[in-house]
Design a protein around this motif. Sequence first.
Motif, PDB file in Angstrom:
ATOM      1  N   TYR A   2       0.860  -1.280   0.092  1.00 19.27           N
ATOM      2  CA  TYR A   2       0.011   0.223  -0.035  1.00 19.27           C
ATOM      3  C   TYR A   2       0.880   1.345   0.058  1.00 19.27           C
ATOM      4  N   ASP A   3       0.449   2.117  -0.905  1.00 21.98           N
ATOM      5  CA  ASP A   3       1.347   3.378  -1.145  1.00 21.98           C
ATOM      6  C   ASP A   3       1.215   4.431   0.045  1.00 21.98           C
ATOM      7  N   GLU A   4       2.136   4.648   0.746  1.00 15.41           N
ATOM      8  CA  GLU A   4       1.932   5.297   1.799  1.00 15.41           C
ATOM      9  C   GLU A   4       2.578   6.736   1.500  1.00 15.41           C
ATOM     10  N   PHE A   5       2.904   7.148   0.382  1.00 14.86           N
ATOM     11  CA  PHE A   5       3.553   8.350  -0.264  1.00 14.86           C
ATOM     12  C   PHE A   5       2.499   9.054  -1.039  1.00 14.86           C
ATOM     13  N   ILE A   6       1.391   8.814  -0.977  1.00 11.31           N
ATOM     14  CA  ILE A   6       0.205   9.675  -1.780  1.00 11.31           C
ATOM     15  C   ILE A   6       0.226  10.957  -1.051  1.00 11.31           C
ATOM     16  N   ILE A 149      -5.877  -1.266  10.738  1.00  8.80           N
ATOM     17  CA  ILE A 149      -5.620  -0.583   9.604  1.00  8.80           C
ATOM     18  C   ILE A 149      -6.806  -0.600   8.425  1.00  8.80           C
ATOM     19  N   PHE A 150      -6.865   0.560   7.798  1.00  6.45           N
ATOM     20  CA  PHE A 150      -8.066   0.816   7.311  1.00  6.45           C
ATOM     21  C   PHE A 150      -7.337   0.803   5.811  1.00  6.45           C
ATOM     22  N   HIS A 151      -8.011  -0.069   4.414  1.00  7.88           N
ATOM     23  CA  HIS A 151      -7.329  -0.118   3.110  1.00  7.88           C
ATOM     24  C   HIS A 151      -8.214   0.284   2.119  1.00  7.88           C
ATOM     25  N   LEU A 152      -7.827   0.896   1.272  1.00 10.20           N
ATOM     26  CA  LEU A 152      -8.428   1.653   0.265  1.00 10.20           C
ATOM     27  C   LEU A 152      -7.653   1.281  -1.186  1.00 10.20           C
ATOM     28  N   LYS A 153      -8.687   0.804  -2.047  1.00  9.35           N
ATOM     29  CA  LYS A 153      -8.133   0.497  -3.231  1.00  9.35           C
ATOM     30  C   LYS A 153      -9.042   0.952  -4.561  1.00  9.35           C
ATOM     31  N   HIS A 154      -8.538   1.373  -5.516  1.00 10.05           N
ATOM     32  CA  HIS A 154      -9.103   1.875  -6.689  1.00 10.05           C
ATOM     33  C   HIS A 154      -9.881   0.756  -7.489  1.00 10.05           C
ATOM     34  N   LYS A 155     -10.941   0.844  -7.736  1.00  8.98           N
ATOM     35  CA  LYS A 155     -11.607  -0.298  -8.568  1.00  8.98           C
ATOM     36  C   LYS A 155     -11.132  -0.573  -9.863  1.00  8.98           C
ATOM     37  N   GLU A 156     -10.690   0.429 -10.464  1.00  9.10           N
ATOM     38  CA  GLU A 156     -10.048   0.293 -11.937  1.00  9.10           C
ATOM     39  C   GLU A 156      -8.492   0.241 -11.981  1.00  9.10           C
ATOM     40  N   ASN A 157      -7.903   1.136 -11.435  1.00  4.92           N
ATOM     41  CA  ASN A 157      -6.406   1.217 -11.323  1.00  4.92           C
ATOM     42  C   ASN A 157      -6.008   0.431 -10.048  1.00  4.92           C
ATOM     43  N   LYS A 158      -5.663  -0.819 -10.584  1.00  2.00           N
ATOM     44  CA  LYS A 158      -5.441  -1.963  -9.428  1.00  2.00           C
ATOM     45  C   LYS A 158      -4.198  -1.676  -8.618  1.00  2.00           C
ATOM     46  N   GLY A 159      -3.237  -0.718  -9.071  1.00  2.00           N
ATOM     47  CA  GLY A 159      -2.007  -0.449  -8.421  1.00  2.00           C
ATOM     48  C   GLY A 159      -2.193   0.556  -7.612  1.00  2.00           C
ATOM     49  N   LEU A 160      -3.369   1.294  -7.319  1.00  2.00           N
ATOM     50  CA  LEU A 160      -3.500   2.633  -6.821  1.00  2.00           C
ATOM     51  C   LEU A 160      -4.321   2.188  -5.330  1.00  2.00           C
ATOM     52  N   LYS A 162      -4.099   2.657  -0.803  1.00  2.00           N
ATOM     53  CA  LYS A 162      -3.873   3.445   0.439  1.00  2.00           C
ATOM     54  C   LYS A 162      -4.357   2.922   1.673  1.00  2.00           C
ATOM     55  N   SER A 163      -3.337   3.096   2.831  1.00  3.18           N
ATOM     56  CA  SER A 163      -3.875   2.545   4.029  1.00  3.18           C
ATOM     57  C   SER A 163      -3.641   3.568   5.062  1.00  3.18           C
ATOM     58  N   ILE A 164      -4.631   3.615   6.073  1.00  9.23           N
ATOM     59  CA  ILE A 164      -4.511   4.523   7.122  1.00  9.23           C
ATOM     60  C   ILE A 164      -4.814   4.088   8.392  1.00  9.23           C
ATOM     61  N   MET A 165      -3.954   4.430   9.350  1.00  8.15           N
ATOM     62  CA  MET A 165      -4.144   3.655  10.617  1.00  8.15           C
ATOM     63  C   MET A 165      -5.110   4.322  11.442  1.00  8.15           C
ATOM     64  N   LEU A 166      -6.493   3.782  11.795  1.00  9.85           N
ATOM     65  CA  LEU A 166      -7.622   4.602  12.121  1.00  9.85           C
ATOM     66  C   LEU A 166      -7.528   4.491  13.698  1.00  9.85           C
ATOM     67  N   GLN A 167      -7.087   5.528  14.464  1.00  8.72           N
ATOM     68  CA  GLN A 167      -6.833   5.519  15.817  1.00  8.72           C
ATOM     69  C   GLN A 167      -8.055   5.988  16.578  1.00  8.72           C
ATOM     70  N   HIS A 184     -12.982  -0.620   0.029  1.00 16.97           N
ATOM     71  CA  HIS A 184     -12.434  -0.275   1.396  1.00 16.97           C
ATOM     72  C   HIS A 184     -12.453  -1.457   1.988  1.00 16.97           C
ATOM     73  N   GLN A 185     -11.687  -1.857   3.245  1.00 14.05           N
ATOM     74  CA  GLN A 185     -11.803  -2.883   4.048  1.00 14.05           C
ATOM     75  C   GLN A 185     -10.958  -2.804   5.348  1.00 14.05           C
ATOM     76  N   ILE A 186     -11.455  -3.529   6.122  1.00 14.48           N
ATOM     77  CA  ILE A 186     -10.725  -3.518   7.752  1.00 14.48           C
ATOM     78  C   ILE A 186      -9.965  -5.077   7.788  1.00 14.48           C
ATOM     79  N   PRO A 187      -8.855  -5.533   7.307  1.00  9.96           N
ATOM     80  CA  PRO A 187      -8.459  -6.633   7.080  1.00  9.96           C
ATOM     81  C   PRO A 187      -8.036  -7.348   8.582  1.00  9.96           C
ATOM     82  N   LYS A 188      -8.134  -8.764   8.587  1.00 13.41           N
ATOM     83  CA  LYS A 188      -7.779  -9.699   9.536  1.00 13.41           C
ATOM     84  C   LYS A 188      -6.284  -9.228  10.208  1.00 13.41           C
ATOM     85  N   THR A 189      -5.882  -9.353  11.172  1.00 10.78           N
ATOM     86  CA  THR A 189      -4.508  -9.301  11.652  1.00 10.78           C
ATOM     87  C   THR A 189      -4.154 -10.297  12.686  1.00 10.78           C
TER      88      THR A 189
END
Length: 205
Positions: A2-6, A149-160, A162-167, A184-189
Amino acid sequence: MYDEFIYFRKNNDSIHFELPDASVVYYPNFISDKKANQFYKLLINNTPWQQDDIKVFGKVYQQPRLTALYGEKGKSYTYSGITMQALPFTSVLKEIKSMVETVSKEAFTTVLLNLYRDGNDSNGWHSDNEKELGKNPMIASVSFGAERIFHLKHKENKGLKKSIMLQHGSLLIMKGATQEKWKHQIPKTKKTVNPRINLTFRTIK
């Protein structure tokens, strides 16, 4: 990965993420720790949590988290084949709702509560794009308890992605075309994590 540099813009206590086809704003310190602790204890102890079954590819599973729905009279919400009838807003939820509406400038009708008991509880890839929410809905998400962790991904641009730590005590607002263009998703850990409560405010048309 996940790109942390957007790029993002930080205005006072808000972070505006520069994501194509989306409007995502994060308020990491939306509610003070003291007040967030109070809300967390009240919600985890006084909410009538339920665990519904969901159907995925023809198979029925227990939803990997507990939920509860509150809202205006007569409002229901359907997602993943589950239809929930809203309970009346409690005084605690009204207080949080007022705080969220002051910042978002949106009048919300419903809030879905999710309890993630540990790292095995999750929320798979999805968009909050149900028809009763209308086009380009605003979704306001408040978090209490353990960081996840909260993940986002673009539906068309698969490489796009983003992850955000929801505090604890944070607010995340998604609006514009976010639900149309992103998932978006909240994945298992596998990490040992304490419970987390998420309040997702919506406006049902």
